[in-house]
Design an enzyme around this catalytic site. Sequence first.
Site, PDB file in Angstrom:
ATOM      1  N   LYS A  16      21.811 -20.474   4.476  1.00 24.45           N
ATOM      2  CA  LYS A  16      21.806 -21.775   4.612  1.00 24.45           C
ATOM      3  C   LYS A  16      23.045 -22.314   5.237  1.00 24.45           C
ATOM      4  CE  LYS A  16      20.833 -25.863   1.699  1.00 24.45           C
ATOM      5  NZ  LYS A  16      19.541 -25.719   1.525  1.00 24.45           N
TER       6      LYS A  16
ATOM      7  N   ARG B 197      25.726 -27.098  -2.575  1.00 26.46           N
ATOM      8  CA  ARG B 197      24.677 -26.156  -2.848  1.00 26.46           C
ATOM      9  C   ARG B 197      25.216 -24.852  -2.591  1.00 26.46           C
ATOM     10  NH1 ARG B 197      22.156 -30.236   0.030  1.00 26.46           N
ATOM     11  NH2 ARG B 197      20.301 -31.204  -1.008  1.00 26.46           N
TER      12      ARG B 197
ATOM     13  N   GLY C 290      15.905 -21.164  -6.494  1.00 22.04           N
ATOM     14  CA  GLY C 290      16.146 -21.659  -7.879  1.00 22.04           C
ATOM     15  C   GLY C 290      16.919 -20.674  -8.537  1.00 22.04           C
TER      16      GLY C 290
ATOM     17  N   MET D 136      20.320 -20.071  -8.201  1.00 20.17           N
ATOM     18  CA  MET D 136      21.801 -20.530  -8.514  1.00 20.17           C
ATOM     19  C   MET D 136      21.780 -22.214  -8.433  1.00 20.17           C
ATOM     20  SD  MET D 136      23.838 -17.886  -6.340  1.00 20.17           S
ATOM     21  CE  MET D 136      22.980 -18.152  -4.906  1.00 20.17           C
TER      22      MET D 136
ATOM     23  N   ARG E  41      13.072 -24.194   9.145  1.00 21.50           N
ATOM     24  CA  ARG E  41      12.708 -22.508   8.980  1.00 21.50           C
ATOM     25  C   ARG E  41      11.430 -22.638   9.647  1.00 21.50           C
ATOM     26  NH1 ARG E  41      12.048 -23.889   2.352  1.00 21.50           N
ATOM     27  NH2 ARG E  41      10.502 -25.377   2.704  1.00 21.50           N
TER      28      ARG E  41
ATOM     29  N   ARG F  22     -16.061  10.276   0.256  1.00 19.62           N
ATOM     30  CA  ARG F  22     -16.320  10.942  -0.990  1.00 19.62           C
ATOM     31  C   ARG F  22     -17.802  11.312  -1.449  1.00 19.62           C
ATOM     32  NH1 ARG F  22     -13.340   5.569  -1.882  1.00 19.62           N
ATOM     33  NH2 ARG F  22     -14.635   5.086  -0.106  1.00 19.62           N
TER      34      ARG F  22
ATOM     35  N   ARG G 152     -14.332  15.334   1.183  1.00 21.90           N
ATOM     36  CA  ARG G 152     -13.707  15.618  -0.129  1.00 21.90           C
ATOM     37  C   ARG G 152     -14.793  16.373  -0.986  1.00 21.90           C
ATOM     38  NH1 ARG G 152     -11.116  11.376  -4.178  1.00 21.90           N
ATOM     39  NH2 ARG G 152     -13.453  11.099  -4.530  1.00 21.90           N
TER      40      ARG G 152
ATOM     41  N   SER H 106      -3.596  15.368   2.220  1.00 20.33           N
ATOM     42  CA  SER H 106      -3.838  13.858   2.048  1.00 20.33           C
ATOM     43  C   SER H 106      -3.259  13.600   0.863  1.00 20.33           C
ATOM     44  CB  SER H 106      -5.463  13.792   2.300  1.00 20.33           C
ATOM     45  OG  SER H 106      -5.677  12.235   2.036  1.00 20.33           O
TER      46      SER H 106
ATOM     47  N   GLY I 187      -3.420  11.509  -2.304  1.00 20.53           N
ATOM     48  CA  GLY I 187      -4.124  10.481  -2.938  1.00 20.53           C
ATOM     49  C   GLY I 187      -3.202   9.857  -3.980  1.00 20.53           C
ATOM     50  N   THR I 188      -2.748   8.677  -3.258  1.00 19.89           N
ATOM     51  CA  THR I 188      -1.651   7.857  -4.147  1.00 19.89           C
ATOM     52  C   THR I 188      -2.191   7.166  -5.460  1.00 19.89           C
ATOM     53  OG1 THR I 188      -1.929   6.148  -2.532  1.00 19.89           O
ATOM     54  CG2 THR I 188      -0.111   7.816  -2.438  1.00 19.89           C
ATOM     55  N   ASN I 189      -3.494   7.062  -5.354  1.00 21.60           N
ATOM     56  CA  ASN I 189      -4.055   6.567  -6.705  1.00 21.60           C
ATOM     57  C   ASN I 189      -3.790   7.246  -7.858  1.00 21.60           C
ATOM     58  OD1 ASN I 189      -5.061   4.532  -5.008  1.00 21.60           O
ATOM     59  ND2 ASN I 189      -7.219   5.311  -5.114  1.00 21.60           N
ATOM     60  N   ASP I 190      -4.180   8.468  -7.693  1.00 24.12           N
ATOM     61  CA  ASP I 190      -4.225   9.524  -8.733  1.00 24.12           C
ATOM     62  C   ASP I 190      -2.671   9.844  -8.968  1.00 24.12           C
ATOM     63  OD1 ASP I 190      -6.794   9.132  -9.524  1.00 24.12           O
ATOM     64  OD2 ASP I 190      -7.264  11.372  -8.890  1.00 24.12           O
TER      65      ASP I 190
ATOM     66  N   CYS J 148      -4.750   8.861   1.615  1.00 23.44           N
ATOM     67  CA  CYS J 148      -6.096   8.155   1.086  1.00 23.44           C
ATOM     68  C   CYS J 148      -5.999   7.392   0.198  1.00 23.44           C
ATOM     69  CB  CYS J 148      -7.057   9.342   1.260  1.00 23.44           C
ATOM     70  SG  CYS J 148      -7.187  10.526   0.403  1.00 23.44           S
TER      71      CYS J 148
ATOM     72  N   TYR K 251      -1.045  10.046   9.605  1.00 21.91           N
ATOM     73  CA  TYR K 251      -2.250   8.894   9.777  1.00 21.91           C
ATOM     74  C   TYR K 251      -2.364   8.370   8.120  1.00 21.91           C
ATOM     75  CZ  TYR K 251      -5.360  11.970   7.018  1.00 21.91           C
ATOM     76  OH  TYR K 251      -6.007  12.757   6.498  1.00 21.91           O
TER      77      TYR K 251
END
Lengths: 913, 913
Positions: A29, A99, A108, A110, A357, A601, A657, A803, A805-808, A870, A890
């Site tokens: 600021k 301020r 919010g 401080m 801003r 899949r 897969r 690859s 498999g970041t979900n699992d 993936c 990728y």
Amino acid sequence: MEISEKKVYTFGGGTAEGNATMKNLLGGKGANLAEMASLGIPVPAGFTITTEVCNWFGANDHSHPADLKGQVEAGIAHLETVMGGKFGDAANPLLLSVRSGARVSMPGMMDTVLNIGLNDTTVQGLIHDEVSKRFAYDSYRRFVQMYGDVVLHVRGEVHDPFEELIEAKKQSRGVELDNDLTADDLEELVGEFKALVAKQTGSPFPDDPWTQIWGAIDAVFLSWDIPRAVAYRRLNDIPGDWGTAVNVQAMVFGNMGDDCATGVAFTRDPSTGENKFYGEYLKNAQGEDVVAGIRTPRPINIAGKDPENPLPALEEEFNDCYKELVEIYLKLEQHYKDMQDIEFTIQKNRLWMLQTRAGKRTGFAAVRCAAEMLDEGLIDEDTAVLRVDPEQLTQLLLPVFDRAAKAKAIEDGKLLAKGLNAGPGAATGAIAFSAEEAVRRVEQGEKVILVRVETSPDDIQGMHSAEGILTSRGGMTSHAAVVARGMGKSCVAGCGVLDIDYNAGEMRVAGRTYKEGDSLSIDGLTGEVLDGIIEVKPSEIVQVLINEEMNPDESLLFQQFNRIMALADERARMLVRTNADTPVDSTVARKFGAKGIGLCRTEHMFFEGDRIDAVREMILAEDKAGREVALAKLLPMQQGDFEGIFRAMDGLPVTVRALDPPLHEFLPHSAAEITDLAGKMGVEADKLKAKVESLSESNPMLGHRGCRLGIVYPEITAMQARAIIQAAIVVKKEGIEVLPEIMIPLVGKVNELRIQRKIVVEAADAVFAETGEKVEYMVGTMIELPRAALTADEIAEEAEFFSFGTNDLTQTALGLSRDDAGRFLPHYVEAGIYPADPFARLDQEGVGQLVKMGFDKGRSTRANLKVGICGEHGGEPTSVIFCHKVGLNYVSCSPYRVPVARLAAAHAVLQEG
Amino acid sequence: MEISEKKVYTFGGGTAEGNATMKNLLGGKGANLAEMASLGIPVPAGFTITTEVCNWFGANDHSHPADLKGQVEAGIAHLETVMGGKFGDAANPLLLSVRSGARVSMPGMMDTVLNIGLNDTTVQGLIHDEVSKRFAYDSYRRFVQMYGDVVLHVRGEVHDPFEELIEAKKQSRGVELDNDLTADDLEELVGEFKALVAKQTGSPFPDDPWTQIWGAIDAVFLSWDIPRAVAYRRLNDIPGDWGTAVNVQAMVFGNMGDDCATGVAFTRDPSTGENKFYGEYLKNAQGEDVVAGIRTPRPINIAGKDPENPLPALEEEFNDCYKELVEIYLKLEQHYKDMQDIEFTIQKNRLWMLQTRAGKRTGFAAVRCAAEMLDEGLIDEDTAVLRVDPEQLTQLLLPVFDRAAKAKAIEDGKLLAKGLNAGPGAATGAIAFSAEEAVRRVEQGEKVILVRVETSPDDIQGMHSAEGILTSRGGMTSHAAVVARGMGKSCVAGCGVLDIDYNAGEMRVAGRTYKEGDSLSIDGLTGEVLDGIIEVKPSEIVQVLINEEMNPDESLLFQQFNRIMALADERARMLVRTNADTPVDSTVARKFGAKGIGLCRTEHMFFEGDRIDAVREMILAEDKAGREVALAKLLPMQQGDFEGIFRAMDGLPVTVRALDPPLHEFLPHSAAEITDLAGKMGVEADKLKAKVESLSESNPMLGHRGCRLGIVYPEITAMQARAIIQAAIVVKKEGIEVLPEIMIPLVGKVNELRIQRKIVVEAADAVFAETGEKVEYMVGTMIELPRAALTADEIAEEAEFFSFGTNDLTQTALGLSRDDAGRFLPHYVEAGIYPADPFARLDQEGVGQLVKMGFDKGRSTRANLKVGICGEHGGEPTSVIFCHKVGLNYVSCSPYRVPVARLAAAHAVLQEG
């Protein structure tokens, strides 16, 4: 502790001692106020106490460096000179604000104190008539209240004791609004407030302006270490030793009379991006009044006037100030080279700029601003690419409601409920409570909203057919939400107030009952559920790019989108592939710029048509011979699917897969369905039921799935490998360039991959021998278990590609079932335990370690290992940037996320510097 | 490639060029043969070609170093001199064997050729009469068959072509057994075999003994790299560059007539450990005949004669050889300082030793041998400790069947089925098909076998009451198996042939039907299920140590056990704690030497008596206030439990885990049970059903459990902390030394622990304030999620101790549900994908990385962090040794595994150095 000699930096009156580059010392600021002042823009004069002083204060028992007093006093003298008036003066008192302002914004967290310098003497200096008297006492009571709270910690157990006094006052006066209290009422309140403070603190309220200002400065320093600020820093990785600066600034007022005003403006249209000055103001008002929306704001300029309700414009009422504002906004845009969101106040016909801003904007505006500023020579290509938030791109791709039609519907009370905005886009149509009904109605030419308690893989066909999906249960990562986003369908999920009764064939909400076939609309961008039909149209980009029903030359938006995307692709190092299971999805993804399929899949094809019969026959077979008979039926179907996908992806790699889900997912579970299927298959219902039960699992996510199927039933892997290779040979003969990559899922130990790879190679060799043809192909694996990441060096000995498999991987690393987390994950995110849903945004600190470890270990064994991702995260910008940093080749994501990932991949490069 | 000049090491005739320390160069077998020869023990003379030659052979296109030929010829000259006879001689032919022998034993992986040196000429040298003629041609046909297979690869598609010729010959002669073929028949077969070889290979069978010997040597070298050997090496971490040695040795025969014999012996009783020479032999036989068990073997000495069937002893029939054998066995025991398992052959009244190795023994024998050899001064204390396999100790602790009674039962056809030997020990009693029935019958004084399809936490009381548990479903790590082992109960699990019908109240097996109350016996050491009652007695150790119903002075076994355990404790660095949930279990564990409780699962107390009602009331409460009412009822119960445990563990630390399982585990699931409970609780059945359904999870293992409960319902953690601290204060006043450690489960991120820790500290501070008393306590966490291990440095900021929950860590790291893995994990272990069940033996390569990482990171932040493990692995020896290597402070295991872990902890130290 060392500290610089200069502790206070002044600004105002056309100059400043600091500038925008000094954020570490002056906070964000303070640095920006200095920058504006240097540009000759009229900001209320003031000064900034450096962050170094904050740290000194913390390290020295909350005392001040000896020379701070003199520097602050000099600062106040400076602002008195610039602004006129005098701090603490009885005749012409100058009021101050104090301020906080850290290096990065901590909204919010401080403290702030306004109107410092008021006491029973100085208040008189503000009073010239009845109007100014009310203004003076209102300012005074606000000051005592704020100072009492922030600096003196006068707080109640439950209720704010100051507000209680105001309430009592209004009751005794018989009025309802604060605004109805008179100057005298407010004067009385000041006395009551001070008595309250004296009683609670044991000391009289400080009337000395200098005591006031030092109290406020210390309060801001102290607020750096209050629990909520410490917690916020921890969550946002802000080091405690950054400290906060303190900004002391002269107060200006837009509510001193009819020669005063306050307003906000955007230098371009934040909704469309069009290059026009756009804003609103209120006469004789404070900034809060514009935000609160009690009074109807007026347009800033004549161009912005509403023909239906032509309120006077600032351009008309304060023409000189308006002209000055125009000069300023042009200067600010030129200086910051971005669309600005500005706040201003006119005090007695004099314009003061309070803030500037970068302006928040829609995806549409982001693209247009970036493209046009590039044309204008305001920014360079790199900046244009960085100016578009990748996540916002989705807004450009999804169907939209006609704006007026939706506004009218809401006005007519047709808003029924609000759920999770799980899949952006608008959808409208007839209700169907089952996938079958959805398919049936669509076949008859209807548009359908599929309404389910929750969805399962059995519903895929229905979801495909429907315009949108609405569920009463499940979170942002429920089956419905994930699949809908993947399909680019609108989805409102977890709308708990819906009472869906399949038996009665009805849905009850907001006192109304809806039957199958009744009309409903959902807005996946907002989570709104609306009664009746609201006009929907495909996005312009989709009309041009996918549907090819609009000429590219006619669409400015498309041209600008295309330009930004081309610039992004020139910069990105990582490629973007898509997760697609059908030729149609593949084609869409390719049009969106996918450079191959990262995840096909195979099991998603198993539900189409009669295939499920063959799949079930395979599952229910007594032995290997029986399974092979059923697999032989599936082989040509799968081969056909692969041929279609290979054709759509001519010249690009396609990762297929092997079968992944547990077999029970392909069987019915209710007694009725089992009896039905048993009849159809000519087996005993009891026998079928026993099979279903024997396959049921306590934790299917950790059960008999992935390569574990292919290990126990090698004939399944063999059939799938054969289908892929045979398809590749067929399309190759057609002149298609085919690059199949066969991916083995859920490998935890290299031995599993070794066994599966051998089966694949044997099947391929057999096809080569039979046909006399050959195709190149690769065999690789998903890295989706922690153990796989930990032993990726060994696994890479057998894998030509990885690859993630970041979900699992997220499910296992965090021990968190995606299907069940809804019960506590929202609570977790709310409590700040996790900064975001780890299924939506990759948990870089935890799961990210495994990705990095897996990548490094894999490449340590096989230097040319191709590595991608993936999971759902492949289309989420922060996760894409993380993947770039790790070094992946990728990312792969659902078709409608491809442009998002392409842009994020470019951002990743540009952020490297 | 460098290679030593000396490539051949001879042995025999009382000397040897090698010795037992040269295993790397000579392989295990070659080194041991050299050692025996050096001791002056009569081994058939021979020589060993070094492993270096194998590597040279592999690296040089399967050729030999130039000087190998001369050294091999010299070796053969050496053995001719020692043995008499001549290789390839027509009159007095010496036959040779060629065997592989790697640094470590690779049983059955590589090749062997016997009787080398036979051809139509030399075979005549063996013939002196009709008896020797048959022997000669039998040896000859065996040689051609073996050489044809191993060296010349003459093999059939499906059947062994040599065996087919034998079959044909037997048919043409009208006989059934190979033994019925005459010398002439065998001579004919030799011709037919050779014709077969010539036809299949295109070359005549090699008649030249030197061609034969080199062919055999090369075949052994080549067998180092055949697929099964390569696979075995990979599975057992044996480097490929170790190579194999080749042992060429003179043949000796125990089947040349009645002056020949062959036998095996143990230098002490392998069953009891008693110091007596024990063995069996057969006259005029080959080694295979003893093993095959077609002829009844005879005792080796008079002391070993069976009074009921007194066959002549070797001591009587071959007295000189026996005397020599006694001398040899004493010499071997003295030399190897361990009980030996020896093989010998007597050829024409001359004794030859074929092999000596450490003898396999029972746990009883291991303890006795170790203790007595220590007394005899044969071994030192370290060696005595190492001599007892920790796993075998369990045999000493569990109830046993009376040996004769069980043998009789089997003889009488009472063996019904065989399941998994899931919990060792014997049990006998009346069948109960439900936990309630088990409890009821036990209360009436019956002994009970609990027979279930599978067990659940609801069955705990019944399992406690029962003597043993029998299930028809579930693996070695099913609930039944794990809990039974924890309780030290006998358990036979997954006995699939049992047809258990709860509705009919019967179990059908082996054509018989059993009703509740019928008698059954199970042997958890073997997995056998037997009809009727068979006498069972507690183990001697338990009689002395736990039941205190036998005087220690009366039990030699106890004294020897105690002595070994004391020696172990002196050596171990890691402490052993126990997983115990009740004062009784705690007391048992303490008697078994536990040095504290590493895991007290508070929820196990929730099922006792009426508590479950309060638990259910808490779960079904509408809001926090309702939950707090129910929790207030649980508080005194939990406090009472903790007091009991603290008293039992006076002076030792007790780690109490906060509530862990998902709440639905405490609710009924069948419609009938729900209706029942609803009536009992006075709520609507539909409402209860809805609650049960709303709590159900797809993957409860990854669901709302562990600290996630305490995060969403902080009042639960607060109540448990209060119960622990209040209990500690009560017992402290009694003079008990109390060391509570409060453990927060399933933490994935430090924030979770921070929040839970705060709740615990606040609850403790409140209790201290109320009582004016204080106790020391610690707060720590389980590390049971990969993410926790990956971020253990952060977590250690809030944790005073870590306890690795390796059960869940294995489930998540491997993505493997313990409850579901039964469908494929046995297949995995069988296929060698995992070397062992990773729930039984810690997967050091994968999960172990996380343990090490968690330990190192934790200690990096908090140098004095106390670290233990409390998964099932804490009682498994290889896992305990791994924990020691990592540096853990303690392991914790079920009470009956405590001695196992203590001994393993000592082994860990002794193996270091």
